[in-house]
Each structure stands twice: as structure tokens, then as C-alpha cells.
Design a protein around this motif. Structure first.
Motif, PDB file in Angstrom:
ATOM      1  N   MET A 252       0.859  -1.168   0.000  1.00 10.51           N
ATOM      2  CA  MET A 252       0.000   0.000   0.000  1.00 10.51           C
ATOM      3  C   MET A 252       0.902   1.227   0.000  1.00 10.51           C
ATOM      4  O   MET A 252       1.976   1.223   0.620  1.00 10.51           O
ATOM      5  N   SER A 253       0.522   2.243  -0.753  1.00 12.39           N
ATOM      6  CA  SER A 253       1.308   3.476  -0.743  1.00 12.39           C
ATOM      7  C   SER A 253       0.973   4.252   0.532  1.00 12.39           C
ATOM      8  O   SER A 253      -0.149   4.198   1.039  1.00 12.39           O
ATOM      9  N   ILE A 254       1.952   4.958   1.056  1.00  8.85           N
ATOM     10  CA  ILE A 254       1.774   5.688   2.314  1.00  8.85           C
ATOM     11  C   ILE A 254       2.345   7.101   2.182  1.00  8.85           C
ATOM     12  O   ILE A 254       3.179   7.368   1.305  1.00  8.85           O
ATOM     13  N   SER A 269       2.286   1.362  11.049  1.00  2.00           N
ATOM     14  CA  SER A 269       3.595   1.467  11.692  1.00  2.00           C
ATOM     15  C   SER A 269       4.471   0.315  11.198  1.00  2.00           C
ATOM     16  O   SER A 269       3.995  -0.616  10.540  1.00  2.00           O
ATOM     17  N   GLY A 270       5.756   0.389  11.505  1.00  3.84           N
ATOM     18  CA  GLY A 270       6.679  -0.652  11.069  1.00  3.84           C
ATOM     19  C   GLY A 270       8.099  -0.138  11.075  1.00  3.84           C
ATOM     20  O   GLY A 270       8.422   0.868  11.716  1.00  3.84           O
ATOM     21  N   VAL A 279      10.570   2.370   1.838  1.00  5.38           N
ATOM     22  CA  VAL A 279       9.810   1.120   1.906  1.00  5.38           C
ATOM     23  C   VAL A 279       9.742   0.654   3.359  1.00  5.38           C
ATOM     24  O   VAL A 279      10.763   0.444   4.007  1.00  5.38           O
ATOM     25  N   LEU A 280       8.513   0.495   3.847  1.00  2.00           N
ATOM     26  CA  LEU A 280       8.268   0.183   5.253  1.00  2.00           C
ATOM     27  C   LEU A 280       7.741  -1.248   5.379  1.00  2.00           C
ATOM     28  O   LEU A 280       6.758  -1.611   4.731  1.00  2.00           O
ATOM     29  N   ASN A 281       8.393  -2.048   6.194  1.00  3.21           N
ATOM     30  CA  ASN A 281       7.874  -3.372   6.530  1.00  3.21           C
ATOM     31  C   ASN A 281       6.820  -3.173   7.606  1.00  3.21           C
ATOM     32  O   ASN A 281       7.130  -2.929   8.768  1.00  3.21           O
ATOM     33  N   MET A 282       5.557  -3.263   7.214  1.00  4.58           N
ATOM     34  CA  MET A 282       4.472  -2.856   8.099  1.00  4.58           C
ATOM     35  C   MET A 282       4.210  -3.888   9.186  1.00  4.58           C
ATOM     36  O   MET A 282       4.206  -5.090   8.927  1.00  4.58           O
ATOM     37  N   SER A 283       3.989  -3.393  10.394  1.00  2.00           N
ATOM     38  CA  SER A 283       3.712  -4.282  11.525  1.00  2.00           C
ATOM     39  C   SER A 283       2.317  -4.082  12.088  1.00  2.00           C
ATOM     40  O   SER A 283       1.871  -4.856  12.929  1.00  2.00           O
ATOM     41  N   ASN A 284       1.612  -3.050  11.596  1.00  2.00           N
ATOM     42  CA  ASN A 284       0.298  -2.768  12.181  1.00  2.00           C
ATOM     43  C   ASN A 284      -0.457  -1.776  11.301  1.00  2.00           C
ATOM     44  O   ASN A 284       0.153  -0.904  10.676  1.00  2.00           O
ATOM     45  N   ILE A 285      -1.771  -1.929  11.233  1.00  2.00           N
ATOM     46  CA  ILE A 285      -2.638  -0.918  10.636  1.00  2.00           C
ATOM     47  C   ILE A 285      -3.741  -0.626  11.644  1.00  2.00           C
ATOM     48  O   ILE A 285      -4.479  -1.530  12.037  1.00  2.00           O
ATOM     49  N   THR A 286      -3.849   0.603  12.086  1.00  2.00           N
ATOM     50  CA  THR A 286      -4.836   0.987  13.095  1.00  2.00           C
ATOM     51  C   THR A 286      -5.758   2.052  12.518  1.00  2.00           C
ATOM     52  O   THR A 286      -5.294   3.102  12.067  1.00  2.00           O
ATOM     53  N   GLU A 287      -7.059   1.783  12.542  1.00  2.00           N
ATOM     54  CA  GLU A 287      -8.028   2.730  11.996  1.00  2.00           C
ATOM     55  C   GLU A 287      -8.292   3.865  12.987  1.00  2.00           C
ATOM     56  O   GLU A 287      -8.680   3.632  14.137  1.00  2.00           O
ATOM     57  N   LYS A 288      -8.036   5.081  12.560  1.00  2.00           N
ATOM     58  CA  LYS A 288      -8.390   6.317  13.269  1.00  2.00           C
ATOM     59  C   LYS A 288      -8.019   6.276  14.759  1.00  2.00           C
ATOM     60  O   LYS A 288      -8.873   6.394  15.643  1.00  2.00           O
ATOM     61  N   GLY A 357       3.181 -10.861   4.935  1.00  2.00           N
ATOM     62  CA  GLY A 357       3.811  -9.549   5.005  1.00  2.00           C
ATOM     63  C   GLY A 357       3.113  -8.532   4.117  1.00  2.00           C
ATOM     64  O   GLY A 357       2.400  -8.879   3.177  1.00  2.00           O
ATOM     65  N   LEU A 358       3.314  -7.276   4.440  1.00  5.09           N
ATOM     66  CA  LEU A 358       2.731  -6.164   3.681  1.00  5.09           C
ATOM     67  C   LEU A 358       3.694  -4.999   3.775  1.00  5.09           C
ATOM     68  O   LEU A 358       4.162  -4.655   4.860  1.00  5.09           O
ATOM     69  N   LEU A 359       3.994  -4.384   2.634  1.00  9.31           N
ATOM     70  CA  LEU A 359       4.938  -3.280   2.594  1.00  9.31           C
ATOM     71  C   LEU A 359       4.211  -1.971   2.348  1.00  9.31           C
ATOM     72  O   LEU A 359       3.263  -1.906   1.558  1.00  9.31           O
ATOM     73  N   GLY A 360       4.666  -0.916   3.009  1.00  8.24           N
ATOM     74  CA  GLY A 360       4.206   0.433   2.731  1.00  8.24           C
ATOM     75  C   GLY A 360       5.265   1.154   1.914  1.00  8.24           C
ATOM     76  O   GLY A 360       6.446   1.115   2.267  1.00  8.24           O
ATOM     77  N   VAL A 361       4.859   1.792   0.837  1.00  8.22           N
ATOM     78  CA  VAL A 361       5.811   2.459  -0.058  1.00  8.22           C
ATOM     79  C   VAL A 361       5.532   3.956  -0.047  1.00  8.22           C
ATOM     80  O   VAL A 361       4.417   4.391  -0.370  1.00  8.22           O
ATOM     81  N   ARG A 362       6.539   4.730   0.325  1.00  6.48           N
ATOM     82  CA  ARG A 362       6.413   6.187   0.353  1.00  6.48           C
ATOM     83  C   ARG A 362       6.770   6.721  -1.029  1.00  6.48           C
ATOM     84  O   ARG A 362       7.933   6.722  -1.437  1.00  6.48           O
TER      85      ARG A 362
END
Length: 385
Positions: A252-254, A269-270, A279-288, A357-362
Motif C-alpha cells: 500500500m502506498s503511504i 507502523s513498522g 519502503v516500510l515493513n508494516m507491523s500494524n494498521i490501526t483505523e483512526k 507480510g505487507l509493505l508500505g511504499v512512500r
């Protein structure tokens, strides 16, 4: 590859030429293949088709060598033409869900779908938002695009815009460059496929309507009320696809947001896995989350500046792998929904993150939203600057 080409020629000379030596000995061909200047500029070469003295292909060592080789062959009285084959990207398909009514943009959405709201583009032309998104896809090498609509009735607007030529009386008034752009619009329409989310069961359900279209390939997902402006000569979608080709994981882009605004977004976060912190190795997605919770649990530490923390949320685009479509199906089959009875994409992303796994890409760019009036105003003022 050059060695394989030369080996193919050797095998042809050994096994095929003796069957018809008067036609296939090819003295001119072999003179070129054995020419010392040609050999210094190429990795290898071979005759084409049934050989004879018709055509020969060479693999030049560089762009400069290619130019030098063409000039040299022409100096010998031969017809020589350069050909550069560009690589195809691994992601050929994109999904754009636009099935929502656009409640926050009422009453304008009584008449016009929000994906057709006008925006002044960087080239100075006024375009519907969906056209800007489709041009983003084309610039990234996307060949097929699936539009998620809410009904057959909504399809009529797309048919009118992307498939129906202007009447002759209007075409006659357009200057030459606008006529060319008219053909461009109709060409984009040929890339489109449509599916329907007739029962509004959330964003994850809308995305899952494209499972057959995705056909077990990775696909690019763009939001239907968001456009992007790159800070480089590569559009944001192409930056994203190139990152996927390097890491081959769902993404997912961030983008960075201030701490006081985390309560409006899904915050991730990650840890960074590259030195440029892209490129972020994501460890968590928290809604709002609340600001206090985010400050305690969701800050992403910089690898370059000790003690510095930043906060990131979705930039509005995703690369979905088959794992995510399988997870969406499982959630739909098992009625895994939120309090509103909706299937969430975020839930499936978090489940897949735990599995593979899921990566965040800036991305190096900026996101513009038209989903709410104030953001639409900002987009109108700033997107083309």
C-alpha cells in the motif's frame, strides 16, 4: 542472449545448411557475423528466418554501440535499422472502484458522478477526474482497467464519454491537437472493463467484484476519488509498480501526516527496510487512532535521525496480490464485516500482512482528494500548480 543467438546460427549451419547448400550457405551473412568491427560492438548475432542473405540480427552491447553499428553497416551499403525492446512491467491491470453515490458531495452527485467531477490538469486542460486516473494508468504501462460501478445506469455515462465519438458539428470546431486528444480518449475507452457492485457491502466487497478480472495476477488498485501528482518524471503509479517488481509483496502506498491528524486516517507502523526510508515493513494498521495512542504505539523511527518519529497513513493506492483476493473471499463467505455490515479491505490487508507480510511504499508525490467539498476545493486550486 547474444551467445544463444550465435549458438542458434552455429546449429543452423551444422544441421540445416547441408540440406540445401546452394541456397543457405549465405556468404554475405557469415561475412557480417565474422566481421571484427561488428563483433566488437555486439554480444552475438544470427540470420533471420530461412537465412539466405536476406536479414541478420545483432544484439548491440549498448545504445552507443547500437548507433555505431548501424552507421558502420550503412557504410558497407547495407540497410540497417535500430530496434530497442523495452521491458514489460509485471503489473498489467488496474482496478478503480467508483460505485459509491458520493453522499458528501450531494446535491451535485444527483446529476454527475463524482468520478466525472472536473479538475484542471497539469497540462491546463479541464478533465473529469476519472480521465486523469486513466492517464496515470497508461503512463505506468497498464493495459487493462476494471471500473467498479454501482449499476448499469452508471455505465451509460462511461459509454457516452469513452466510447461515443463527438458529433461532426463539434469535431469540426476542434483544432488539430484537440482532435488528436479526442482519439486518445476513445483509445482509453478500449482498455476498460466494467463490473457492478449492486449491493453496497463495503469497499472490500467492491474490490472483490474484480476477482475474475484480476485472474490471479497482481493488480494496481486506485481510489476513484483521488488523483496523484508526482514530484519526478515518473508518475506515482509507475514508482509504485517498480517498487513491487523489486520486493514482490502486497503493498500500500503511504504518506506522512502530522500527529494531530492521525484520528482521521488508517495509520500504519513498522520499520524501514531501505536506507532511503521509502519502503516500510508494516507491523500494524490501526483505523483512526487517538493522538495519544499513535504517539505511544504507531510512530515510525527514522534510521537516519536518532529519536525522530513520523506517522504514516494510506496514500490511496494499493498493489493487490492473489493472497488478498483469496482473503476477501474467505471474509465474504464467513461474513467477516464491520459494525455497519461492510466487508473492509483494511481487514483483509491486515490478515494478509500477518501471513505473508505487507509493505508500505512512500511515493515521491502528492495525493489530492475530491471526496469532500473542502478537499475538492484544495484540489481545484493546487493540482495543476
Amino acid at each position: 542472449l547474444g551467445q544463444l543467438m550465435s549458438k542458434a546460427q552455429e546449429d543452423f549451419d551444422k544441421y540445416i545448411t547441408p540440406m540445401c547448400p546452394t541456397q543457405l550457405t549465405s556468404p554475405k551473412l557469415h561475412a557480417m557475423l565474422n566481421d571484427e568491427t561488428v563483433k566488437s560492438l555486439t554480444y552475438g548475432g544470427k540470420g533471420v528466418g530461412s537465412h539466405g542473405d536476406g536479414s541478420v540480427q545483432f544484439l548491440a552491447k549498448s545504445k552507443e554501440n547500437q548507433t555505431e553499428l548501424v552507421d558502420y553497416l550503412k557504410s558497407l551499403g547495407l540497410h540497417a535499422y535500430p530496434l530497442t525492446i523495452e521491458p514489460k512491467h509485471t503489473i498489467r491491470k488496474a482496478i478503480i472502484p467508483v460505485a459509491g453515490f458520493g453522499t458528501r458531495l450531494y446535491p451535485q452527485t444527483r446529476f454527475l458522478k463524482k468520478d466525472f467531477f472536473p479538475v484542471i490538469d497539469k497540462d491546463g486542460q479541464i478533465k473529469p477526474l476519472i480521465l486523469i486516473l486513466l492517464e496515470e494508468c497508461k503512463a505506468a504501462g497498464i493495459e487493462e482497467i476494471c471500473i467498479v460501478l454501482g449499476s448499469e445506469e452508471e455505465r451509460l455515462q462511461y459509454k457516452q464519454f469513452f466510447e461515443t465519438p463527438l458529433p461532426k458539428e463539434h469535431l469540426d470546431k476542434l483544432p488539430k491537437e484537440k482532435l488528436k486528444y479526442e482519439r486518445h480518449i476513445l483509445d482509453l475507452g478500449k482498455r476498460l472493463t466494467y463490473v457492478y457492485q449492486t449491493e453496497k457491502r463495503g469497499f472490500g466487497d467492491a474490490v472483490y467484484q474484480c476477482a475474475d478480472f484480476a485472474a490471479d495476477e497482481p493488480v494496481l488498485l486506485l481510489l476513484g476519488d483521488t488523483i496523484y501528482r508526482s514530484n519526478t518524471n515518473k508518475c506515482c503509479a509507475l514508482q509504485f509498480i517498480e517498487a513491487f517488481e523489486k520486493y514482490n509483496k502486497p503493498m500500500m502506498s503511504i504518506h506522512e501526516i502530522p500527529l494531530e491528524k492521525v484520528c482521521y486516517y488508517g495509520v500504519t507502523s513498522g520499520k524501514w527496510i531501505d536506507s532511503k526510508e521509502r519502503v516500510l515493513n508494516m507491523s500494524n494498521i490501526t483505523e483512526k487512532p487517538t493522538s495519544a495512542y499513535a504517539e505511544e504505539n504507531l510512530g515510525v523511527s527514522s534510521t537516519a535521525i536518532k529519536g525522530q518519529k513520523s506517522y504514516y497513513c494510506a496514500f490511496g493506492s494499493y498493489i493487490l496480490t492473489p493472497d488478498i483476493f483469496r482473503q476477501l473471499k474467505e471474509n465474504i463467505d464467513n461474513n467477516v464485516v464491520n459494525a455497519k455490515g461492510e466487508v473492509e479491505l483494511t481487514t483483509a490487508l491486515e490478515q494478509v500482512r500477518q501471513q505473508v507480510g505487507l509493505l508500505g511504499v512512500r511515493l515521491d508525490g502528492k495525493m489530492f482528494d475530491i471526496g469532500v467539498p473542502n478537499e475538492y476545493r484544495t484540489t481545484m486550486y493546487n493540482y495543476s500548480l
